[in-house]
Design a protein around this motif. Structure first.
Motif, PDB file in Angstrom:
ATOM      1  N   LEU A  62       0.831  -1.205   0.000  1.00 52.52           N
ATOM      2  CA  LEU A  62       0.000   0.000   0.000  1.00 52.52           C
ATOM      3  C   LEU A  62       0.871   1.263   0.000  1.00 52.52           C
ATOM      4  O   LEU A  62       0.554   2.259  -0.676  1.00 52.52           O
ATOM      5  CB  LEU A  62      -0.880  -0.067   1.245  1.00 52.52           C
ATOM      6  CG  LEU A  62      -1.984   0.924   1.501  1.00 52.52           C
ATOM      7  CD1 LEU A  62      -2.886   1.083   0.298  1.00 52.52           C
ATOM      8  CD2 LEU A  62      -2.793   0.471   2.723  1.00 52.52           C
ATOM      9  N   THR A  66       0.762   4.132  -2.774  1.00 53.87           N
ATOM     10  CA  THR A  66       0.473   5.514  -2.357  1.00 53.87           C
ATOM     11  C   THR A  66       1.542   6.482  -2.865  1.00 53.87           C
ATOM     12  O   THR A  66       1.250   7.611  -3.232  1.00 53.87           O
ATOM     13  CB  THR A  66       0.366   5.583  -0.815  1.00 53.87           C
ATOM     14  OG1 THR A  66      -0.670   4.694  -0.410  1.00 53.87           O
ATOM     15  CG2 THR A  66       0.055   6.982  -0.322  1.00 53.87           C
ATOM     16  N   ILE A 173       5.767   7.444   5.306  1.00 52.18           N
ATOM     17  CA  ILE A 173       4.811   6.363   5.567  1.00 52.18           C
ATOM     18  C   ILE A 173       5.544   5.329   6.423  1.00 52.18           C
ATOM     19  O   ILE A 173       6.706   5.010   6.153  1.00 52.18           O
ATOM     20  CB  ILE A 173       4.338   5.690   4.259  1.00 52.18           C
ATOM     21  CG1 ILE A 173       3.639   6.715   3.355  1.00 52.18           C
ATOM     22  CG2 ILE A 173       3.417   4.517   4.565  1.00 52.18           C
ATOM     23  CD1 ILE A 173       3.053   6.125   2.070  1.00 52.18           C
ATOM     24  N   ILE A 194       0.350   7.285   7.969  1.00 53.86           N
ATOM     25  CA  ILE A 194       0.636   8.257   6.907  1.00 53.86           C
ATOM     26  C   ILE A 194       1.054   9.542   7.620  1.00 53.86           C
ATOM     27  O   ILE A 194       0.208  10.330   8.072  1.00 53.86           O
ATOM     28  CB  ILE A 194      -0.608   8.499   6.004  1.00 53.86           C
ATOM     29  CG1 ILE A 194      -1.209   7.161   5.525  1.00 53.86           C
ATOM     30  CG2 ILE A 194      -0.266   9.404   4.822  1.00 53.86           C
ATOM     31  CD1 ILE A 194      -0.316   6.313   4.637  1.00 53.86           C
ATOM     32  N   LEU A 199       0.045  12.966   1.436  1.00 52.60           N
ATOM     33  CA  LEU A 199      -0.182  11.670   0.791  1.00 52.60           C
ATOM     34  C   LEU A 199      -1.549  11.080   1.109  1.00 52.60           C
ATOM     35  O   LEU A 199      -1.957  10.060   0.546  1.00 52.60           O
ATOM     36  CB  LEU A 199       0.905  10.681   1.243  1.00 52.60           C
ATOM     37  CG  LEU A 199       2.346  11.064   0.893  1.00 52.60           C
ATOM     38  CD1 LEU A 199       3.328  10.162   1.632  1.00 52.60           C
ATOM     39  CD2 LEU A 199       2.562  10.956  -0.616  1.00 52.60           C
ATOM     40  N   ASN A 202      -4.398  10.366  -1.721  1.00 55.28           N
ATOM     41  CA  ASN A 202      -4.001   9.208  -2.543  1.00 55.28           C
ATOM     42  C   ASN A 202      -4.169   7.914  -1.772  1.00 55.28           C
ATOM     43  O   ASN A 202      -4.657   6.919  -2.279  1.00 55.28           O
ATOM     44  CB  ASN A 202      -2.495   9.293  -2.851  1.00 55.28           C
ATOM     45  CG  ASN A 202      -2.256   9.791  -4.231  1.00 55.28           C
ATOM     46  OD1 ASN A 202      -3.188   9.954  -4.983  1.00 55.28           O
ATOM     47  ND2 ASN A 202      -0.988  10.022  -4.557  1.00 55.28           N
ATOM     48  N   PHE A 203      -3.688   7.969  -0.515  1.00 55.80           N
ATOM     49  CA  PHE A 203      -3.716   6.772   0.331  1.00 55.80           C
ATOM     50  C   PHE A 203      -5.127   6.195   0.440  1.00 55.80           C
ATOM     51  O   PHE A 203      -5.343   5.007   0.251  1.00 55.80           O
ATOM     52  CB  PHE A 203      -3.157   7.096   1.724  1.00 55.80           C
ATOM     53  CG  PHE A 203      -3.518   6.061   2.742  1.00 55.80           C
ATOM     54  CD1 PHE A 203      -2.847   4.843   2.774  1.00 55.80           C
ATOM     55  CD2 PHE A 203      -4.580   6.258   3.630  1.00 55.80           C
ATOM     56  CE1 PHE A 203      -3.206   3.854   3.682  1.00 55.80           C
ATOM     57  CE2 PHE A 203      -4.945   5.274   4.527  1.00 55.80           C
ATOM     58  CZ  PHE A 203      -4.261   4.076   4.560  1.00 55.80           C
ATOM     59  N   HIS A 206      -6.310   4.100  -2.544  1.00 55.30           N
ATOM     60  CA  HIS A 206      -5.699   2.764  -2.651  1.00 55.30           C
ATOM     61  C   HIS A 206      -6.175   1.841  -1.515  1.00 55.30           C
ATOM     62  O   HIS A 206      -6.367   0.651  -1.717  1.00 55.30           O
ATOM     63  CB  HIS A 206      -4.169   2.874  -2.613  1.00 55.30           C
ATOM     64  CG  HIS A 206      -3.607   3.668  -3.747  1.00 55.30           C
ATOM     65  ND1 HIS A 206      -3.747   3.284  -5.062  1.00 55.30           N
ATOM     66  CD2 HIS A 206      -2.914   4.836  -3.769  1.00 55.30           C
ATOM     67  CE1 HIS A 206      -3.162   4.170  -5.849  1.00 55.30           C
ATOM     68  NE2 HIS A 206      -2.647   5.122  -5.080  1.00 55.30           N
ATOM     69  N   TYR A 207      -6.340   2.423  -0.321  1.00 54.11           N
ATOM     70  CA  TYR A 207      -6.725   1.648   0.880  1.00 54.11           C
ATOM     71  C   TYR A 207      -8.126   1.069   0.715  1.00 54.11           C
ATOM     72  O   TYR A 207      -8.414  -0.016   1.188  1.00 54.11           O
ATOM     73  CB  TYR A 207      -6.672   2.597   2.075  1.00 54.11           C
ATOM     74  CG  TYR A 207      -6.929   1.994   3.438  1.00 54.11           C
ATOM     75  CD1 TYR A 207      -6.175   0.923   3.921  1.00 54.11           C
ATOM     76  CD2 TYR A 207      -7.898   2.542   4.288  1.00 54.11           C
ATOM     77  CE1 TYR A 207      -6.388   0.411   5.194  1.00 54.11           C
ATOM     78  CE2 TYR A 207      -8.111   2.042   5.554  1.00 54.11           C
ATOM     79  CZ  TYR A 207      -7.359   0.964   6.004  1.00 54.11           C
ATOM     80  OH  TYR A 207      -7.568   0.467   7.272  1.00 54.11           O
TER      81      TYR A 207
END
Ligand SMILES: Cc1ncc(COP(=O)(O)O)c(C=O)c1O
Length: 380
Positions: A62, A66, A173, A194, A199, A202-203, A206-207
């Motif tokens: 991840l 990210t 991260i 994070i 970030l 974006n994170f 994806h998460y």
């Protein structure tokens, strides 16, 4: 006396919370224990953007997503590392650039990082080996100078500090593991912090499956849709219930690990004085969590003979990471930058002695006296 290498810490308090989840039909949807764990990291370690994942392996993957790591990028990391660190980079099509470790801690040697930086370098991936911090003053200076991200793999170091700073607070991260072999465990689980707020947006995509689902549930969007790559990363409520209980008991659990680590150090110091073995050398402001106790024999032959000797006495001692750079896949996924002065030789000398929360003093004395006997009997 039979001494296993590890037993997962069970304090006895876990059952109550797990029972609570199983008897409350709403728990899985409400994610109460997930929130409690995430808040715990904010309150106790200042990690204000901490999220649970299914494993540290997932957290590393991840992190790479990210940061937008992709084909053509390079990531600097130690070769003395868990394979998931390198896989997270190789899965994105990027190249692992391996750098030597320094032998006192087996962490990446910060003094050797800058020589590995190229225009393609995107990040430095560090590991806090055995719950001991890397030299983050030097590492963050290099990162700032060359505009690189830092991924801090803190799989081993939950609850540990360097001076006043919690491990897991140094990287843009940072990643955590709560698998069955860690001080603080929920059987299988992980976390990601994070720390670089730029970030976060974006994170979250994806998460949460690669979607803008989070904003939708917050009422910020009318619908949610596929935005980018992602997966089902969050941890289950049932695992979080066990984890929260362990976090509430962290002082007791890590305290016992440190007590046992200090006992080993005291009992085996005589062998270091006699120049038979090397023990870890830590800075005075390292408030580590004693995740593992490692020692180094003279060479691989002596290390393997000691493991055999201990096995015959029903004591389970283990070696650790095999260097990645000259492994079958590592030869194509990356390259070693500079001289391999310590990575190969030191990893072959290293062995870890049994260390776990409910280990008794008698068990530890049994292990230590057998190590002493091995050297007294001149088996080396
Ligand atoms: C440094 C390091 N990173 C990541 C991992 C992977 O952790 P997990 O089992 O939670 O995926 C490990 C496993 O022990 C590890 O040692």
């Amino acid at each position: 006396m039979k001494v296993p290498f590890f037993r997962t810490a069970i304090t006895g308090d876990e059952e109550q919370y797990v029972h609570q989840v199983l008897h409350d039909g709403n728990s899985f949807a409400e994610k109460n224990f997930i929130s409690k764990c995430e808040n715990w990291f904010a309150e106790n370690h200042g990690l204000n953007n901490f999220f649970l994942t299914k494993s540290c392996t997932h957290s590393l993957e991840l992190a790479a997503l990210t940061l937008g790591i992709e084909t053509g990028d390079e990531v600097i990391m130690p070769s003395f590392a868990f394979v998931a660190c390198a896989n997270s980079i190789a899965l994105r099509g990027a190249t692992c650039v391996f750098v030597d470790v320094e032998p006192n801690t087996m962490n990446i040697d910060a003094a050797k990082i800058e020589a590995a930086v190229t225009p393609k370098t995107k990040a430095i991936l560090t590991i806090n080996y055995s719950g001991v911090a890397c030299d983050y003053t030097a590492i963050k200076n290099i990162a700032q100078k060359h505009q690189l991200f830092v991924i801090e793999d803190n799989a081993h170091g939950t609850g540990a500090k360097q001076g006043e700073n919690s491990l897991g607070s140094f990287g843009d991260i940072s990643t955590f593991s709560f698998d069955h072999l860690k001080n603080i465990s929920c059987g299988q689980g992980g976390g990601i912090a994070i720390n670089n707020e730029k970030l976060l947006e974006n994170f979250f995509v994806h998460y949460e499956f690669g979607t803008n689902r989070r904003n939708f549930f917050k009422g910020k969007e009318n619908r949610y849709e596929w935005k980018n790559l992602g997966s089902n990363f969050p941890l289950s409520e049932l695992n979080a219930a066990m984890l929260f209980s362990q976090l509430e008991n962290i002082a007791k659990i890590n305290g016992r690990f440190v007590q046992l680590w200090n006992l080993y150090f005291e009992k085996l110091s005589v062998l270091q004085t006699q120049n038979n073995i090397r023990l870890p050398k830590l800075s005075t402001d390292s408030h580590h969590n004693a995740h593992c106790f490692f020692m180094k024999a003279k060479n691989e032959e002596e290390r393997d003979a000691l493991i055999c000797f201990l096995t015959a006495k029903e004591v389970s001692a283990q070696f650790h990471y095999t260097p990645l750079h000259n492994s079958e896949f590592g030869l194509t996924a990356g390259r070693f930058n500079g001289n391999d002065e310590f990575t190969s030789t030191e990893s072959k000398r290293l062995l870890r002695l049994p260390l776990f929360y409910n280990m008794t003093d008698a068990e530890l004395n049994h292990v230590a006296s057998n190590v002493l006997e091995f050297y007294e009997a001149d088996n080396c």
